[in-house]
Design a protein around this motif. Structure first.
Motif, PDB file in Angstrom:
ATOM      1  N   THR A 151       0.855  -1.428   0.089  1.00  0.00           N
ATOM      2  CA  THR A 151       0.253   0.225   0.003  1.00  0.00           C
ATOM      3  C   THR A 151       0.800   1.379   0.114  1.00  0.00           C
ATOM      4  OG1 THR A 151      -1.963  -1.444   0.892  1.00  0.00           O
ATOM      5  CG2 THR A 151      -1.567   0.663   0.869  1.00  0.00           C
ATOM      6  N   ASP A 152       1.519   1.352   0.931  1.00  0.00           N
ATOM      7  CA  ASP A 152       2.797   2.645   0.765  1.00  0.00           C
ATOM      8  C   ASP A 152       3.343   2.893  -0.279  1.00  0.00           C
ATOM      9  OD1 ASP A 152       1.893   2.830   3.172  1.00  0.00           O
ATOM     10  OD2 ASP A 152       3.217   2.077   4.434  1.00  0.00           O
ATOM     11  N   PHE A 153       3.481   1.758  -0.916  1.00  0.00           N
ATOM     12  CA  PHE A 153       4.744   1.972  -2.506  1.00  0.00           C
ATOM     13  C   PHE A 153       3.783   2.632  -3.427  1.00  0.00           C
ATOM     14  CE2 PHE A 153       5.883  -0.376  -6.349  1.00  0.00           C
ATOM     15  CZ  PHE A 153       6.622   0.815  -6.735  1.00  0.00           C
ATOM     16  N   ILE A 154       2.612   2.047  -3.510  1.00  0.00           N
ATOM     17  CA  ILE A 154       1.447   2.503  -4.252  1.00  0.00           C
ATOM     18  C   ILE A 154       1.247   3.473  -4.681  1.00  0.00           C
ATOM     19  CG2 ILE A 154      -0.871   1.396  -4.370  1.00  0.00           C
ATOM     20  CD1 ILE A 154       1.310   0.772  -7.252  1.00  0.00           C
ATOM     21  N   LYS A 155       0.234   4.369  -3.371  1.00  0.00           N
ATOM     22  CA  LYS A 155      -0.146   5.208  -3.252  1.00  0.00           C
ATOM     23  C   LYS A 155       0.779   6.482  -3.500  1.00  0.00           C
ATOM     24  CE  LYS A 155       2.034   6.241   2.031  1.00  0.00           C
ATOM     25  NZ  LYS A 155       3.560   5.864   2.090  1.00  0.00           N
ATOM     26  N   ALA A 156       2.344   6.743  -3.613  1.00  0.00           N
ATOM     27  CA  ALA A 156       2.181   8.163  -4.409  1.00  0.00           C
ATOM     28  C   ALA A 156       2.281   8.522  -5.575  1.00  0.00           C
ATOM     29  CB  ALA A 156       4.192   7.580  -4.199  1.00  0.00           C
ATOM     30  N   ALA A 157       1.737   9.184  -5.687  1.00  0.00           N
ATOM     31  CA  ALA A 157       1.251  10.626  -6.543  1.00  0.00           C
ATOM     32  C   ALA A 157       2.077   9.754  -7.901  1.00  0.00           C
ATOM     33  CB  ALA A 157       1.220  11.778  -6.994  1.00  0.00           C
ATOM     34  N   ARG A 158       2.831   9.133  -8.046  1.00  0.00           N
ATOM     35  CA  ARG A 158       3.852   9.106  -9.756  1.00  0.00           C
ATOM     36  C   ARG A 158       3.521   7.349  -9.221  1.00  0.00           C
ATOM     37  NH1 ARG A 158       8.341   6.026  -9.495  1.00  0.00           N
ATOM     38  NH2 ARG A 158       9.203   5.597  -7.007  1.00  0.00           N
ATOM     39  N   ARG A 159       2.936   6.615  -8.469  1.00  0.00           N
ATOM     40  CA  ARG A 159       2.086   5.038  -8.575  1.00  0.00           C
ATOM     41  C   ARG A 159       0.491   5.511  -9.414  1.00  0.00           C
ATOM     42  NH1 ARG A 159       6.366   1.563 -10.414  1.00  0.00           N
ATOM     43  NH2 ARG A 159       8.748   1.890  -8.995  1.00  0.00           N
ATOM     44  N   ARG A 160      -0.210   5.994  -8.336  1.00  0.00           N
ATOM     45  CA  ARG A 160      -0.781   5.728  -8.130  1.00  0.00           C
ATOM     46  C   ARG A 160      -2.061   5.958  -9.162  1.00  0.00           C
ATOM     47  NH1 ARG A 160      -2.867  10.541  -3.516  1.00  0.00           N
ATOM     48  NH2 ARG A 160      -2.952  11.763  -5.999  1.00  0.00           N
ATOM     49  N   ASP A 161      -1.420   6.878 -10.144  1.00  0.00           N
ATOM     50  CA  ASP A 161      -2.124   7.123 -10.964  1.00  0.00           C
ATOM     51  C   ASP A 161      -2.365   5.780 -12.052  1.00  0.00           C
ATOM     52  OD1 ASP A 161      -3.056   9.422 -10.274  1.00  0.00           O
ATOM     53  OD2 ASP A 161      -1.389  10.838 -11.807  1.00  0.00           O
ATOM     54  N   GLU A 162      -0.840   5.389 -12.181  1.00  0.00           N
ATOM     55  CA  GLU A 162      -0.817   4.227 -12.663  1.00  0.00           C
ATOM     56  C   GLU A 162      -1.311   2.614 -12.869  1.00  0.00           C
ATOM     57  OE1 GLU A 162      -0.416   1.469 -15.964  1.00  0.00           O
ATOM     58  OE2 GLU A 162      -0.437   3.355 -16.336  1.00  0.00           O
ATOM     59  N   PHE A 163      -1.880   2.983 -10.930  1.00  0.00           N
ATOM     60  CA  PHE A 163      -2.364   1.680 -10.814  1.00  0.00           C
ATOM     61  C   PHE A 163      -4.089   1.589 -11.115  1.00  0.00           C
ATOM     62  CE2 PHE A 163      -4.945  -0.184  -6.403  1.00  0.00           C
ATOM     63  CZ  PHE A 163      -3.836  -1.455  -6.816  1.00  0.00           C
ATOM     64  N   LEU A 164      -4.744   3.167 -10.636  1.00  0.00           N
ATOM     65  CA  LEU A 164      -5.648   3.067 -10.774  1.00  0.00           C
ATOM     66  C   LEU A 164      -6.222   3.237 -12.014  1.00  0.00           C
ATOM     67  CD1 LEU A 164      -6.076   6.383  -8.099  1.00  0.00           C
ATOM     68  CD2 LEU A 164      -7.207   4.268  -7.824  1.00  0.00           C
ATOM     69  N   ARG A 165      -6.185   2.930 -13.098  1.00  0.00           N
ATOM     70  CA  ARG A 165      -6.038   3.015 -14.527  1.00  0.00           C
ATOM     71  C   ARG A 165      -5.804   1.674 -14.713  1.00  0.00           C
ATOM     72  NH1 ARG A 165      -4.552   1.329 -19.112  1.00  0.00           N
ATOM     73  NH2 ARG A 165      -2.152   1.115 -18.053  1.00  0.00           N
TER      74      ARG A 165
END
Length: 958
Positions: free
Chosen positions: A211-225
């Motif tokens: 969770t802490d790895f993926i929550k950062a803005a640069r990772r989050r947008d791609e994950f949400l997509r």
């Protein structure tokens, strides 16, 4: 030469049809296109599904051949065929389609969240069962069922890095789901191996993500997509933040932003898991519920009374929250949790250690009363020295490490932020990231008197060892007594330095000769921690002579109930919830010991331990006993700080004059009132949101029927051991597992098993070392044996008779039969149309049934279930000439066509029962009926396959 069959379209072969292609029989699966057939080998697994183009290769209708009367076997070979068929099924036709593919048999209470999920188009649940009840199994059941029913084809588990390996192991061992770890340490390699233009989450359908790895803005947008439409969130209480938490709450705010974005997709399944949904705060609980249904965020705090019944029901649709007392006796099952035997042990400081404590306490008072820098700096210094005092109370090693290296969090901007940072780093708040012993108090470098600190560190270093460290000496004695009593021990420390120090002392002491000792701390990556624990268990296999010294990196990580029976709190946590979490690693579902021991170890003349024990730990235990619930310390109050402050750093008080009575009474009374109030709210919430609309007893018969049709653990073990014995590989017990020589196995089977010689190791239950097979229906070795037995029985061409352990025909002389009795092993292929968000989903399942009759095929008298069961338990009492047996069976098999009408009727009854079962489950789960009306159908494919024919002759007439 016979001309190849003309190409056929898929409309000629509807799902469930039996066809012949590539020299074998296949079952047509749904999901094919106009010119593409999806086929699964008859008796095969989903891993063997193939796509066939009828325009390019011949595909013909096939009928299953009747048994050959000369294919004679005995009673044992008949049982092997039946077991191989049942164990080979991976999808049942019943309402819980995933149960066939599980290596674990869920308890009835663990099915309640699954029942709740089945009533929802989009699953949104908060699973808030207590520590050790089995939330991972409950979530895994929902995940596998949604996959099995086709409601999703991808999922992600969001958790802390420390829990990722545990999730991976649980999903693989119990649910046969191979998930990819997406962590800071793995993401780069995974992304380098991706095809161009494809997301990591599109390429890997099953993922476990930090969770802490993926929550950062640069990772989050791609994950949400690219995020799957099924997300499981572990420790969900860490994903809601306080409005006034400052920078200390920034991580929680990022997690909450991530989850809010995920929940914004109305079609995304979302499972939230936590043992502490309230965390002492109603606002945090409402924030969790709002992720499931935004309307739940605006409900009032008080939901009691008739006027709020609908609001309570609305929450109850999304929330399941039970403690052990709620499920210990549930339906027809009693779940045995161990008794927890608690004890308190203490030590007293040696004179030299006490002198150092006096010096550090004097330094602490000077620092706190230093007014330089204003209120913020003073508050920062307060938290810094409090962290130092904690380290000193832990061990000389922790004191040295803290005194020599006081770097950590940057300066705070306000008193509120200093308190927030200090509470997160010092008070062990359950929703804070574990510091694992590092001094992260704010302003750790503000101390200008560096020489004084270095002198204190030198004095602390001199105290290493049992002579001056009474805590170490008596702690080792406690561990020795537990070991001598037959317990395997986990010792929890707060500081890495303390854990290393204690483990080294245990290894060096001759009293612990023959005891395996391992230390696990936050210095090691999560994968390595699991390997170390497994290695410790393996090295001490067959004995409990093992000690694991760990920091709190394991208090919410690896489950330890299979290897340990006692917990020692070497360092007191300043959060009672952390004590619950530590003990919950051992005292949980799956612990086989009747009792586990929990020892709270403290300094009788250590002012820190005394205050924490009185103000926090004993209060927590008293509240839990009075109210029946366990809740965290109210984190929105500074009364904890005030109580400790007044007692610990009272101006002019000497350490031996710190008395509990009269110290901070007002603050302690306020704390107790707030805490008790939170516990009462929690107790009320459990009754307010009780799952009264879930009546699992109404579907209990379906669960039992499915378990009976698939074969339980005892049948798996009997089948595996009997098959190995029949194939010249008799297994013998070796401690807690079996060993079977593989040299005598048929070469084809050795190749399928991936063995060339040596011995096959078989564990009875999970968990098991990686090199061992496990006697569960989903283990690859068991699957291979079942497939081999079934394939060689149904298609014996080219197989040596000695290598065929099962037979399709048999004649038995038995006392269980009064007249000639025939048993038929019948396989039914079922067409299911299940409701879904995107429309009906066609599926194919298989079911096995034993039917029996007396008389002749032209005039049969059919047996009821009890009579069939009696014949299945029959044992031979005499031999019967082989030529007579073949003649009897030849006459019998020649007239099997006369039974077609009845077998079709049995199939139609089976389909109708399964349809009613699906409806009952959804209705029992509170369905309004909309799911049922959306095209739910079950039909049986004709004709049924007669796999085996077995004749039982009465002993008196044989």
């Amino acid at each position: 030469m016979t001309a190849p069959a003309a190409p056929r379209t898929t409309s000629v072969f509807p799902p469930g049809s039996l066809v012949r292609a590539r020299g074998r029989e296949w079952v047509v699966l749904p999901g094919g296109e106009a010119n593409l057939l999806l086929l699964r080998p008859l008796g095969g697994t989903d891993d063997e599904v193939a796509g066939v183009l009828p325009a390019l290769e011949p595909v013909e209708p096939a009928t299953f051949p009747p048994p050959d009367a000369t294919d004679l076997g005995d009673a044992a070979s008949a049982r092997l065929l039946r077991s191989a068929l049942r164990l080979g099924f991976r999808s049942s036709g019943g309402p819980f389609r995933s149960l066939a593919g599980l290596a674990v048999t869920p308890r009835s209470y663990q099915l309640v969240p699954l029942l709740m999920a089945l009533r929802m188009d989009t699953v949104r649940l908060l699973i808030a069962d207590g520590v050790g009840i089995g939330k991972t199994i409950e979530a895994g059941l929902i995940v596998t069922e949604l996959l099995a029913q086709g409601s999703t084809d991808r999922f992600t588990v969001l958790c802390s890095p420390a829990l990722a390996q545990q999730w991976k192991a649980e999903l693989a061992e119990k649910f046969a789901l191979d998930a990819t770890l997406v962590l800071a340490s793995t993401a780069g390699r995974l992304e380098r191996d991706l095809p161009a233009g494809e997301s990591l989450f599109e390429h890997h359908p099953y993922t476990i993500v930090s969770t802490d790895f993926i929550k950062a803005a640069r990772r989050r947008d791609e994950f949400l997509r690219a995020c799957p439409d099924l997300v499981v969130v572990d420790e969900a209480h860490t994903c809601v933040a306080d409005d006034d938490a400052g920078r200390a709450g920034a991580a929680a705010q990022q997690r909450q932003a991530l989850l809010t974005s995920l929940a914004a997709d109305p079609d995304r399944h979302l499972l939230l898991m936590t043992a502490t949904p309230h965390s002492g705060k109603t606002s945090a609980f409402r924030a969790l519920l709002a992720l499931l249904d935004p309307a739940l965020a605006d409900l009032p705090e008080d939901l009691s009374g008739p006027a709020r019944r609908r609001d309570r029901e609305r929450i109850a649709r999304h929330l399941v929250q039970r403690q052990r007392a709620d499920i210990r006796a549930y339906l027809d099952e009693t779940t045995s949790f161990p008794d927890r035997l608690t004890a308190e042990e203490h030590y007293r400081l040696t004179p030299t250690y006490r002198a150092l404590f006096d010096d550090v306490l004097a330094y602490a008072r000077d620092s706190v009363h230093d007014t330089r820098g204003g209120a913020v700096a003073q508050r920062v210094r307060w938290w810094s020295v409090l962290a130092l005092l904690r380290a000193l109370a832990s061990s000389p090693a922790a004191a040295v490490a803290t005194l020599l290296n006081r770097s950590g969090v940057a300066d705070a901007d306000s008193v509120a932020e200093a308190d927030a940072l200090g509470q997160a780093g010092v008070l062990d708040l359950s929703d804070a990231t574990s510091t694992d012993g590092a001094d992260t108090s704010p302003g750790a470098q503000l101390d200008p008197v560096r020489a004084r600190l270095l002198a204190l560190a030198a004095d602390a270093k001199k105290l290493h060892g049992k002579a001056d460290d009474a805590k170490l000496a008596n702690g080792m004695k406690i561990v020795k007594e537990l070991l001598d009593g037959g317990d395997a021990v986990v010792v929890f420390c707060r500081y890495i330095a303390t854990a290393t120090y204690l483990a080294a002392a245990l290894r060096a002491d001759r009293r612990f000769a023959g005891v395996e000792v391992e230390a696990v701390t936050g210095e090691q990556p999560p994968d390595d921690r699991a390997v170390r624990v497994a290695g410790l268990a393996d090295r001490s296999a067959g004995t409990n002579r093992r000690v694991l010294v760990a920091t709190d990196c394991l208090s919410e990580g690896i489950n330890l109930q299979n290897h340990f029976t006692a917990v020692v709190h070497y360092d007191l946590s300043w959060n009672p919830t952390r004590h619950e979490q530590r003990e919950g690693r051992v005292d949980r579902f799956g612990q086989t010991a009747p009792a586990v021991k929990a020892v709270t170890y403290f300094g009788a003349d250590n002012p820190i331990d005394s205050l924490v024990l009185d103000v926090l730990l004993r209060r927590h235990d008293a509240i839990r006993k009075d109210t029946g619930v366990s809740v965290p310390v109210p984190a929105d109050s500074d009364v904890v700080l005030s109580a400790v402050l007044e007692g610990l750093l009272a101006a002019g008080a000497a350490p031996d004059q710190l008395e509990l009575e009269g110290v901070g009474e007002a603050a302690r009374a306020d704390l107790l009132a707030r805490w008790t109030s939170a516990a009462e709210r929690e107790k009320r919430s459990r009754s307010l949101y009780a799952q009264e609309q879930i009546r699992p007893e109404e579907v209990g018969r379906e669960v039992q029927a499915i378990r009976g049709s698939l074969g339980g653990p005892a049948e798996v073990a009997e089948f595996t051991l009997s098959t190995l014995a029949a194939l010249r590989a008799p297994a013998h017990r070796d401690g807690d597992h079996y060993l079977a020589p593989t040299a005598g196995l048929p070469p084809a089977l050795r190749s399928q098993l991936g063995v060339s010689g040596g011995e096959l190791r078989l564990a009875e239950t999970l968990p098991a070392p990686p090199e061992m097979a496990v006697l569960t229906r989903t283990d690859p070795t068991v699957e291979t044996l079942a497939r081999y037995v079934l394939d060689t029985a149904l298609d014996p061409i080219g197989v040596d008779e000695a290598d065929r352990p099962a037979r399709r025909c048999g004649v038995m002389v038995t006392d269980a039969a009064d007249v000639r009795t025939v048993l038929l092993l019948v396989r039914y292929r079922l067409h299911l149309t299940l409701p879904g968000r995107t429309g009906p989903r066609p599926q194919v399942a298989e079911e096995a049934r034993i039917v029996g009759f007396t008389g002749t095929p032209t005039d049969p008298t059919w047996l009821d279930d009890d009579q069939v069961a009696a014949q299945l338990a029959a044992r031979p009492v005499a031999n019967y000439p082989r030529d007579l047996a073949a003649a009897d069976l030849r006459r019998l098999t020649a007239r099997l066509d006369g039974l077609t009408a009845h077998l079709t009727e049995v199939g139609e009854t089976l389909a109708a029962d399964l349809l009613a079962s699906h409806r009952r489950v959804r209705e029992a789960a509170g369905s309004t009926g909309n799911l049922v009306r959306r095209g739910l159908t079950v039909t049986a494919q004709r004709p049924a396959d007669i796999l085996g024919v077995y004749l039982h002759l009465p002993a008196a007439r044989a």
